[in-house]
Scaffold this active site. Structure first.
Site, PDB file in Angstrom:
ATOM      1  CB  THR A   8      -4.263  -4.182   1.996  1.00  0.00           C
ATOM      2  OG1 THR A   8      -4.196  -2.775   1.919  1.00  0.00           O
ATOM      3  CG2 THR A   8      -3.209  -4.786   1.116  1.00  0.00           C
ATOM      4  CE  LYS A  40      -4.499  -1.818   5.199  1.00  0.00           C
ATOM      5  NZ  LYS A  40      -5.473  -2.730   4.607  1.00  0.00           N
ATOM      6  N   GLY A  52       2.834   2.320  -1.025  1.00  0.00           N
ATOM      7  CA  GLY A  52       1.705   1.575  -0.485  1.00  0.00           C
ATOM      8  C   GLY A  52       2.137   0.145  -0.280  1.00  0.00           C
ATOM      9  CB  SER A 131      -7.020  -9.261  -1.006  1.00  0.00           C
ATOM     10  OG  SER A 131      -7.511  -8.117  -0.346  1.00  0.00           O
ATOM     11  CB  CYS A 166     -12.115  -7.360  -2.435  1.00  0.00           C
ATOM     12  SG  CYS A 166     -10.820  -8.134  -1.446  1.00  0.00           S
ATOM     13  CB  THR A 169     -10.957  -4.186  -0.267  1.00  0.00           C
ATOM     14  OG1 THR A 169      -9.899  -5.013  -0.742  1.00  0.00           O
ATOM     15  CG2 THR A 169     -10.688  -2.747  -0.652  1.00  0.00           C
TER      16      THR A 169
END
Length: 180
Positions: A8, A40, A52, A131, A166, A169
């Site tokens: 996330t 989220k 979040g 992340s 990422c 993500t």
């Protein structure tokens, strides 16, 4: 506790009397994507608080429910609710094992919460967790400095940029905004 949670990215941006919080929708288990459209980022306390989370989904949902309870008990006082939650998180044997981070914001402040006992008010008008946090943070700071975009456009673009870098993500973005 490992604070580099995979799966996330959440970013919060403040500008021109607005706070925007955006998060991606990807949920991973190991090296597999199990969901692309998770939510989220949530509105709490009658829409006056944004929250979040990053980390284990079940753990984050437990913390979110407890934080919402604290907001009700403290009549929406973000700081007191955050401190109360983190104390409980640190001291409760079951909660202590939860692996998650939370980013919470209201009209006045943004706070980062962790099970390590942290209640941190980030410097500046941008904060992020997860992340892809570093990528989203750098993108949002650059856009805040170099553009006249509104908070929500910066938050959305920061997650889009993080999703291009990422692997944990994606660009299935949930965005919430509070006007100050």
């Amino acid at each position: 506790m490992n604070v580099n949670f995979k799966g996330t990215t959440i970013v919060s941006v403040r500008r021109n009397g607005r706070v925007a919080m955006a998060g991606d929708g990807q949920v991973t288990m190991g090296d597999q994507i199990v969901k692309e459209g998770a939510r989220k980022v949530r509105r709490l306390y009658d829409g006056r608080v944004l929250a979040g989370f990053a980390g284990s989904t079940a753990d984050a949902m437990t913390l979110l429910e407890r934080f919402e309870r604290r907001l009700e008990e403290n009549k929406g006082n973000l700081t007191k609710s955050a401190v109360d939650l983190v104390k409980e998180w640190r001291l409760d044997r079951a909660l202590r094992r939860l692996e998650a981070l939370m980013l919470v914001a209201d009209r006045e402040e943004t706070l980062l919460l962790s099970g390590s006992g942290d209640v941190i008010e980030p410097e500046g008008d941008v904060a992020s967790i997860g992340s892809g946090s570093g990528f989203a943070l750098a993108a949002a700071r650059a856009l805040l400095e170099a553009s006249d975009w509104e908070a929500e456009r910066i938050a959305r673009r920061a997650i889009e940029i993080a999703s291009q870098i990422c692997i944990y993500t994606n660009d299935a973005i949930v965005l919430e905004v509070i006007d100050q």
